[in-house]
Design an enzyme around this catalytic site. Structure first.
Site, PDB file in Angstrom:
ATOM      1  N   LYS A 125       0.705  -1.198  -0.004  1.00  0.00           N
ATOM      2  CA  LYS A 125      -0.138   0.018  -0.130  1.00  0.00           C
ATOM      3  C   LYS A 125       0.982   1.291   0.079  1.00  0.00           C
ATOM      4  O   LYS A 125       2.037   1.427   0.107  1.00  0.00           O
ATOM      5  CB  LYS A 125      -0.872  -0.040   1.124  1.00  0.00           C
ATOM      6  CG  LYS A 125      -1.702  -1.026   1.182  1.00  0.00           C
ATOM      7  CD  LYS A 125      -2.788  -0.999   2.411  1.00  0.00           C
ATOM      8  CE  LYS A 125      -4.127  -2.141   2.287  1.00  0.00           C
ATOM      9  NZ  LYS A 125      -4.809  -2.028   3.363  1.00  0.00           N
ATOM     10  N   TYR A 148     -12.507  -2.217  -3.214  1.00  0.00           N
ATOM     11  CA  TYR A 148     -13.029  -2.223  -1.746  1.00  0.00           C
ATOM     12  C   TYR A 148     -14.685  -1.959  -1.871  1.00  0.00           C
ATOM     13  O   TYR A 148     -15.315  -1.920  -0.670  1.00  0.00           O
ATOM     14  CB  TYR A 148     -12.301  -1.018  -0.926  1.00  0.00           C
ATOM     15  CG  TYR A 148     -10.943  -1.368  -0.834  1.00  0.00           C
ATOM     16  CD1 TYR A 148     -10.592  -2.372   0.247  1.00  0.00           C
ATOM     17  CD2 TYR A 148      -9.986  -0.326  -0.872  1.00  0.00           C
ATOM     18  CE1 TYR A 148      -9.419  -2.604   0.649  1.00  0.00           C
ATOM     19  CE2 TYR A 148      -8.596  -0.778  -0.607  1.00  0.00           C
ATOM     20  CZ  TYR A 148      -8.376  -1.877   0.274  1.00  0.00           C
ATOM     21  OH  TYR A 148      -7.034  -2.146   0.438  1.00  0.00           O
ATOM     22  N   PHE A 192     -15.355   4.032   7.298  1.00  0.00           N
ATOM     23  CA  PHE A 192     -14.071   4.296   6.815  1.00  0.00           C
ATOM     24  C   PHE A 192     -13.771   4.306   5.349  1.00  0.00           C
ATOM     25  O   PHE A 192     -12.588   4.451   4.729  1.00  0.00           O
ATOM     26  CB  PHE A 192     -12.940   3.436   7.722  1.00  0.00           C
ATOM     27  CG  PHE A 192     -13.330   1.809   7.257  1.00  0.00           C
ATOM     28  CD1 PHE A 192     -12.622   1.110   6.150  1.00  0.00           C
ATOM     29  CD2 PHE A 192     -13.822   1.272   8.123  1.00  0.00           C
ATOM     30  CE1 PHE A 192     -13.028  -0.172   5.877  1.00  0.00           C
ATOM     31  CE2 PHE A 192     -14.261  -0.182   7.944  1.00  0.00           C
ATOM     32  CZ  PHE A 192     -13.744  -0.806   6.822  1.00  0.00           C
ATOM     33  N   ARG A 237      -2.161 -14.256   4.248  1.00  0.00           N
ATOM     34  CA  ARG A 237      -2.651 -13.599   5.308  1.00  0.00           C
ATOM     35  C   ARG A 237      -2.116 -13.879   6.571  1.00  0.00           C
ATOM     36  O   ARG A 237      -1.898 -12.947   7.548  1.00  0.00           O
ATOM     37  CB  ARG A 237      -4.123 -14.166   5.443  1.00  0.00           C
ATOM     38  CG  ARG A 237      -5.048 -14.156   4.375  1.00  0.00           C
ATOM     39  CD  ARG A 237      -5.797 -12.601   4.231  1.00  0.00           C
ATOM     40  NE  ARG A 237      -6.493 -12.139   5.209  1.00  0.00           N
ATOM     41  CZ  ARG A 237      -7.200 -10.934   5.227  1.00  0.00           C
ATOM     42  NH1 ARG A 237      -7.141 -10.351   4.104  1.00  0.00           N
ATOM     43  NH2 ARG A 237      -7.703 -10.686   6.198  1.00  0.00           N
ATOM     44  N   THR A 254      -5.612  -7.389  10.492  1.00  0.00           N
ATOM     45  CA  THR A 254      -5.936  -6.022   9.753  1.00  0.00           C
ATOM     46  C   THR A 254      -5.628  -5.036  10.646  1.00  0.00           C
ATOM     47  O   THR A 254      -4.974  -3.888  10.209  1.00  0.00           O
ATOM     48  CB  THR A 254      -7.666  -6.138   9.753  1.00  0.00           C
ATOM     49  OG1 THR A 254      -7.854  -7.170   8.950  1.00  0.00           O
ATOM     50  CG2 THR A 254      -7.772  -4.978   8.998  1.00  0.00           C
ATOM     51  N   ARG A 314       2.484  -6.737   9.548  1.00  0.00           N
ATOM     52  CA  ARG A 314       1.740  -5.532  10.153  1.00  0.00           C
ATOM     53  C   ARG A 314       2.166  -5.330  11.567  1.00  0.00           C
ATOM     54  O   ARG A 314       2.397  -4.389  11.988  1.00  0.00           O
ATOM     55  CB  ARG A 314       0.096  -5.827  10.044  1.00  0.00           C
ATOM     56  CG  ARG A 314      -0.295  -5.489   8.423  1.00  0.00           C
ATOM     57  CD  ARG A 314      -1.740  -6.178   8.576  1.00  0.00           C
ATOM     58  NE  ARG A 314      -2.448  -5.588   7.279  1.00  0.00           N
ATOM     59  CZ  ARG A 314      -3.649  -5.913   7.078  1.00  0.00           C
ATOM     60  NH1 ARG A 314      -4.174  -7.220   7.453  1.00  0.00           N
ATOM     61  NH2 ARG A 314      -4.113  -5.621   5.801  1.00  0.00           N
ATOM     62  N   ASN A 354      -2.108   0.248   7.115  1.00  0.00           N
ATOM     63  CA  ASN A 354      -1.841  -1.203   7.602  1.00  0.00           C
ATOM     64  C   ASN A 354      -0.801  -1.729   6.254  1.00  0.00           C
ATOM     65  O   ASN A 354      -0.658  -3.053   6.382  1.00  0.00           O
ATOM     66  CB  ASN A 354      -2.859  -2.132   8.032  1.00  0.00           C
ATOM     67  CG  ASN A 354      -4.012  -2.269   6.939  1.00  0.00           C
ATOM     68  OD1 ASN A 354      -3.633  -1.726   5.897  1.00  0.00           O
ATOM     69  ND2 ASN A 354      -4.888  -3.018   7.492  1.00  0.00           N
ATOM     70  N   HIS A 385      -2.180  -5.267   1.502  1.00  0.00           N
ATOM     71  CA  HIS A 385      -3.489  -5.940   1.187  1.00  0.00           C
ATOM     72  C   HIS A 385      -3.216  -7.427   0.736  1.00  0.00           C
ATOM     73  O   HIS A 385      -2.215  -7.662  -0.102  1.00  0.00           O
ATOM     74  CB  HIS A 385      -4.147  -5.264   0.298  1.00  0.00           C
ATOM     75  CG  HIS A 385      -5.304  -6.142  -0.377  1.00  0.00           C
ATOM     76  ND1 HIS A 385      -6.644  -6.132   0.249  1.00  0.00           N
ATOM     77  CD2 HIS A 385      -5.305  -7.076  -1.641  1.00  0.00           C
ATOM     78  CE1 HIS A 385      -7.309  -7.195  -0.360  1.00  0.00           C
ATOM     79  NE2 HIS A 385      -6.591  -7.696  -1.406  1.00  0.00           N
ATOM     80  N   GLU A 388      -9.584 -10.620  -7.757  1.00  0.00           N
ATOM     81  CA  GLU A 388      -8.664  -9.411  -7.720  1.00  0.00           C
ATOM     82  C   GLU A 388      -7.663  -9.609  -8.526  1.00  0.00           C
ATOM     83  O   GLU A 388      -7.129  -8.780  -9.059  1.00  0.00           O
ATOM     84  CB  GLU A 388      -8.340  -9.631  -6.207  1.00  0.00           C
ATOM     85  CG  GLU A 388      -9.333  -9.198  -5.080  1.00  0.00           C
ATOM     86  CD  GLU A 388      -8.984  -9.231  -3.835  1.00  0.00           C
ATOM     87  OE1 GLU A 388      -7.851  -9.446  -3.436  1.00  0.00           O
ATOM     88  OE2 GLU A 388      -9.803  -8.828  -2.907  1.00  0.00           O
TER      89      GLU A 388
HETATM   90  P1  IDP Z   1      -7.973  -6.758   5.515  1.00  0.00           P
HETATM   91  O1  IDP Z   1      -7.100  -5.779   4.528  1.00  0.00           O
HETATM   92  O2  IDP Z   1      -7.264  -7.490   6.679  1.00  0.00           O
HETATM   93  O3  IDP Z   1      -8.555  -7.856   4.589  1.00  0.00           O
HETATM   94  P2  IDP Z   1     -10.402  -5.947   5.447  1.00  0.00           P
HETATM   95  O4  IDP Z   1     -11.644  -5.822   6.549  1.00  0.00           O
HETATM   96  O5  IDP Z   1     -10.767  -6.360   4.182  1.00  0.00           O
HETATM   97  O6  IDP Z   1      -9.078  -6.041   6.091  1.00  0.00           O
HETATM   98  O7  IDP Z   1     -10.621  -4.201   5.282  1.00  0.00           O
HETATM   99  C1  IDP Z   1      -9.884  -3.514   4.179  1.00  0.00           C
HETATM  100  C2  IDP Z   1      -9.091  -2.349   4.566  1.00  0.00           C
HETATM  101  O8  IDP Z   1      -9.963  -1.597   5.257  1.00  0.00           O
HETATM  102  C3  IDP Z   1      -8.173  -2.980   5.738  1.00  0.00           C
HETATM  103  O9  IDP Z   1      -6.962  -3.213   5.359  1.00  0.00           O
HETATM  104  C4  IDP Z   1      -7.972  -1.227   6.278  1.00  0.00           C
HETATM  105  O10 IDP Z   1      -6.899  -0.740   5.304  1.00  0.00           O
HETATM  106  C5  IDP Z   1      -9.074  -0.599   6.015  1.00  0.00           C
HETATM  107  N1  IDP Z   1      -9.891  -0.984   7.314  1.00  0.00           N
HETATM  108  C6  IDP Z   1     -10.595  -1.858   7.798  1.00  0.00           C
HETATM  109  N2  IDP Z   1     -11.223  -1.499   8.850  1.00  0.00           N
HETATM  110  C7  IDP Z   1     -10.876  -0.301   9.261  1.00  0.00           C
HETATM  111  C8  IDP Z   1     -11.196   0.705  10.329  1.00  0.00           C
HETATM  112  O11 IDP Z   1     -12.030   0.409  11.390  1.00  0.00           O
HETATM  113  N3  IDP Z   1     -10.602   1.874  10.338  1.00  0.00           N
HETATM  114  C9  IDP Z   1      -9.962   2.354   9.107  1.00  0.00           C
HETATM  115  N4  IDP Z   1      -9.513   1.704   8.018  1.00  0.00           N
HETATM  116  C10 IDP Z   1     -10.247   0.229   8.207  1.00  0.00           C
HETATM  117 MG    MG Z   2     -10.041  -7.845   3.020  1.00  0.00          MG
END
Ligand code: IDP
Ligand code: MG
Length: 150
Positions: free
Chosen positions: A9, A49, A57, A85, A91, A102, A112, A115, A126
């Site tokens: 990212k 997304y 968010f 993962r 996350t 992370r 973070n 992805h 994807e």
């Molecule tokens: P992942 O990246 O671990 O698969 P997802 O739940 O798919 O997590 O969420 C996608 C992305 O959205 C996360 O990597 C993060 O960058 C962002 N994200 C998810 N939850 C939050 C939040 O509560 N606050 C801010 N950003 C968030």
């Molecule tokens: Mg995800």
């Protein structure tokens, strides 16, 4: 063999962590079958997304992911989706295990680093969103038998 999509990212690109992130994925034995640096458009970000459209968010996430280039990779390995993962960590970086990408490089959910696809089905979707079939290379590495039995 399973394939998965990884995005390094904008925070990682800006912080000069591209190499360190790729190193960890390579150390895991994953094979890079496609790699490029790109600027994600708003349209692509919203599609990628789409599952989070209604989340509070979402706007910040789209703005973050389009703010600077990302590195997109397709990685191949035995159970590559789950392997990536677990190498990424949770996350929320504040909850991610030490030793994960992370857990070692980040603090905040909105910054973070990486992805990774969350299932083989979403990986297929994807990968085709970011790469065309011709971008994906099939090749053998001399050490493959030292990473995966069979
Ligand atoms: P992942 O990246 O671990 O698969 P997802 O739940 O798919 O997590 O969420 C996608 C992305 O959205 C996360 O990597 C993060 O960058 C962002 N994200 C998810 N939850 C939050 C939040 O509560 N606050 C801010 N950003 C968030
Ligand atoms: Mg995800």
């Amino acid at each position: 063999m399973e394939r998965t999509l990884v995005l390094i990212k904008p925070d990682a690109v800006q912080r000069g962590l591209i190499g360190q992130v790729i190193t960890r994925l390579e150390y895991r034995g994953l094979k890079i079958v496609a790699l490029k640096i790109i600027r994600i458009s708003e349209e692509l970000a919203e599609e990628h997304y789409a599952a989070h459209t209604d989340k509070p968010f979402f706007k910040g996430l789209v703005s973050f992911i389009t703010s600077s280039p990302v590195v997109a990779l397709v990685l191949e390995g035995k159970g590559a989706v789950g392997l990536v993962r677990r190498t990424m960590g949770a996350t929320d970086p504040s909850q991610a295990d030490l030793g994960s990408i992370r857990g070692d490089f980040a603090q905040d959910m909105g910054r973070n680093i990486i992805h990774g696809s969350d299932s083989p089905e979403s990986a297929r979707e994807e990968i085709s969103r970011f790469f065309s079939d011709g971008d994906l290379l099939d090749y053998d590495r001399d050490l493959d038998g030292w990473i995966i039995e069979s």
